[in-house]
Structures are given as structure tokens and as C-alpha cells.
Design an enzyme around this catalytic site. Structure first.
Site, mmCIF file in Angstrom:
data_model
loop_
_atom_site.group_PDB
_atom_site.id
_atom_site.type_symbol
_atom_site.label_atom_id
_atom_site.label_comp_id
_atom_site.label_asym_id
_atom_site.label_seq_id
_atom_site.Cartn_x
_atom_site.Cartn_y
_atom_site.Cartn_z
ATOM 1 N N GLY A 36 0.750 -1.061 -0.069
ATOM 2 C CA GLY A 36 0.026 0.104 -0.017
ATOM 3 C C GLY A 36 0.903 1.208 -0.055
ATOM 4 N N GLY A 92 0.392 -0.996 6.385
ATOM 5 C CA GLY A 92 -0.839 -0.068 6.872
ATOM 6 C C GLY A 92 -1.976 -0.951 7.195
ATOM 7 C CE LYS A 104 -2.554 -5.633 6.826
ATOM 8 N NZ LYS A 104 -2.157 -4.467 5.714
ATOM 9 N N GLY A 105 -6.529 -5.466 3.656
ATOM 10 C CA GLY A 105 -6.860 -6.262 2.469
ATOM 11 C C GLY A 105 -7.406 -5.625 1.163
ATOM 12 C CD GLU A 113 -1.730 -6.842 3.469
ATOM 13 O OE1 GLU A 113 -1.658 -6.076 2.700
ATOM 14 O OE2 GLU A 113 -2.867 -6.952 3.972
ATOM 15 C CE LYS A 131 -6.035 4.431 5.339
ATOM 16 N NZ LYS A 131 -4.895 3.566 5.074
HETATM 17 C C1 5RP Z 1 -3.369 -3.924 1.646
HETATM 18 C C2 5RP Z 1 -3.632 -3.211 2.816
HETATM 19 C C3 5RP Z 1 -2.920 -1.836 3.107
HETATM 20 O O1 5RP Z 1 -2.222 -1.749 4.030
HETATM 21 C C4 5RP Z 1 -4.225 -0.605 3.233
HETATM 22 O O2 5RP Z 1 -5.006 -0.816 2.223
HETATM 23 C C5 5RP Z 1 -3.783 0.874 3.603
HETATM 24 O O3 5RP Z 1 -3.187 1.236 2.465
HETATM 25 P P1 5RP Z 1 -2.672 2.598 2.185
HETATM 26 O O4 5RP Z 1 -1.400 2.597 3.070
HETATM 27 O O5 5RP Z 1 -2.467 2.600 0.717
HETATM 28 O O6 5RP Z 1 -3.573 3.777 2.875
HETATM 29 O O7 5RP Z 1 -3.837 -3.558 3.864
HETATM 30 O O8 5RP Z 1 -4.112 -5.053 1.588
#
Ligand code: 5RP
Length: 235
Positions: A36, A92, A104-105, A113, A131
Site C-alpha cells: 500500500g 498499513g 486490511k486487504g 499479510e 484510518k
Molecule cells: C493492503 C492493505 C493496506 O495496508 C491498506 O489498504 C492501507 O493502504 P494505504 O497505506 O495505501 O492507505 O491492507 O492489503
């Protein structure tokens, strides 16, 4: 040295928190790399420290895209098959509650992950304050990775438990989204009366489900940046 390895003033909160997290990395560590935009900043900072400070680390990536990024910046990426435990995992999240439960995901790399989160002696979650949520499922559906042959049966089981949703489509909306492991992803919402722990158990107990995006009891600390200030919340 390329621009991507330079450490000037952080451009945003995601970069600020990623740089903060990179300070937890010590020589000789085996470090899990998330996926991410926030995890990308962390990968960049790790590569910068390797280049500028002669930091010596090995890494394991949670996705193909992170592996390619890390390797392109000169980091040593090894395969998960080589190890059972890692020192530190930094990634993240899409949603984070005060008790450190995560969703997540969005990037559909759930399996690796969660494996890395479990295998890590320390799992640091890096995010900006957008978040933070009161409960999981506030802003996003729950991603559930299912075996392709089992998607209908798994969806039906989850619907019987009150779930609503469907297979995730690809970005162009002309096909299905396929995870790094060749699986399909159901994006589902559930009755708000179910707690995160109940949801976790319900989805874990559904045959055909490979993994899902609720992470309970895995986080060592969340590092949350807001207007350049990083706050740590330790388990
Ligand atoms: C991917 C994730 C990422 O960590 C989550 O979507 C956060 O992304 P970003 O740092 O771009 O906001 O879980 O599977």
C-alpha cells in the site's frame, strides 16, 4: 542517488509515520514489508537508510508489488519459505480501532499479510488519522479471500449468517479481482450487532474461506500520524 531515496521533509502524514516506523529497524533484522501507499514510503525509507546509513537488513514482502519495489530500490528480499519468524513487520491498514483491531486487504494480499503479522515478533501498523474508526466495517466492506471453486458455497454460508456482498471486480469492472494466490475476493458487510470477535470466528469457520481482512490480537502498536505528529499506541 535517485529522488525516490531522498529523505527531505515528509510530504504527508503517510510518509511521516513511515519514516517514524523505520527508526525501529536495527542492523541484522529480518523485516516484513507491507503493501500500500504507506508501506511504500516505509520501503523507500528503509532503502534510504541502507544506502545512507549502511543499515544491514533482509526483508520479506507481503505482495509481489512490494517485492518488486523493494528489489528495485536495492533491498535484499528473501522468500517466506526460508523462515518461520521475522523480527519486525510494518504495514498499513484500512481501518484501525482503539483496541488495535484492524481491517486490511483492500490490496487483496490478505494471506501473506496475516502470515507476516503472526510470524512477526513485533507488528507495527502505520497510518494517517483517517484510518481510525469506532468499529471495523465503518468505511469499508470486509474482504474475504475464497478458493475459486468454493466461492458460491462460501458466499451462501456467509449470507445465511446475515452477510451481504459479492465478488470483487477488477478496476476496469470487466472481470473479477484475483488475489496474489489465485483466489477470488468477496467484499461483504454484516449486521452491526456482531462484534469483531464474532465476525472473526464466523468467517474463520466458513469452509472455502482462505483468509479475511479482520486482524485481531496481532498488532503490537499502531503509529498514527496527524498533521505531522506521530502518536504510538502499544498493546
Ligand atoms: C493492503 C492493505 C493496506 O495496508 C491498506 O489498504 C492501507 O493502504 P494505504 O497505506 O495505501 O492507505 O491492507 O492489503
Amino acid at each position: 542517488m535517485s529522488d525516490t531515496l531522498m529523505n527531505d521533509k515528509p510530504v504527508n502524514d503517510k510518509q511521516a509515520v513511515a519514516i517514524h516506523a523505520a527508526n525501529f529497524v536495527k542492523n541484522g533484522m529480518l523485516v516484513g514489508l507491507g503493501t500500500g501507499s504507506t508501506a511504500n514510503y516505509f520501503i523507500q525509507e528503509l532503502a534510504r537508510r541502507q544506502h545512507k546509513e549502511n543499515l544491514k537488513v533482509a526483508t520479506i514482502a507481503s505482495s509481489m508489488v512490494s517485492m518488486i519495489k523493494a528489489q528495485s530500490l536495492g533491498l535484499n528480499v528473501i522468500a517466506l519459505t526460508q523462515v518461520a519468524e521475522i523480527d519486525l513487520y510494518v504495514d498499513g491498514a484500512d481501518e484501525i480501532t482503539l483496541d488495535l483491531t484492524l481491517l486490511k486487504g483492500r490490496g487483496y494480499d490478505l494471506v501473506l499479510e496475516k502470515l507476516l503479522a503472526k510470524a512477526a515478533k513485533q507488528f507495527l501498523v502505520v497510518a494517517d488519522s483517517s484510518k481510525l474508526v469506532g468499529r471495523i466495517g465503518t468505511n469499508f466492506t470486509i474482504p474475504i479471500e475464497v478458493m475459486p471453486m468454493a466461492w458460491k458455497a462460501a458466499k451462501h454460508s456467509l449470507e445465511q449468517a446475515g452477510g451481504v456482498g459479492d465478488l470483487r471486480q477488477n478496476v476496469a469492472k470487466d472481470g473479477l479481482c484475483v488475489s496474489s494466490n489465485g483466489n477470488l475476493v468477496l467484499d461483504m458487510t454484516f449486521d452491526k450487532a456482531l462484534s469483531e470477535a464474532q465476525l472473526n470466528q464466523l468467517i474463520n469457520n466458513t469452509p472455502g474461506v482462505v483468509e479475511h481482512g479482520i486482524f485481531i490480537g496481532l498488532t503490537s502498536a499502531t503509529l498514527i500520524a496527524h498533521e505531522g505528529i506521530v502518536r504510538e499506541n502499544w498493546a
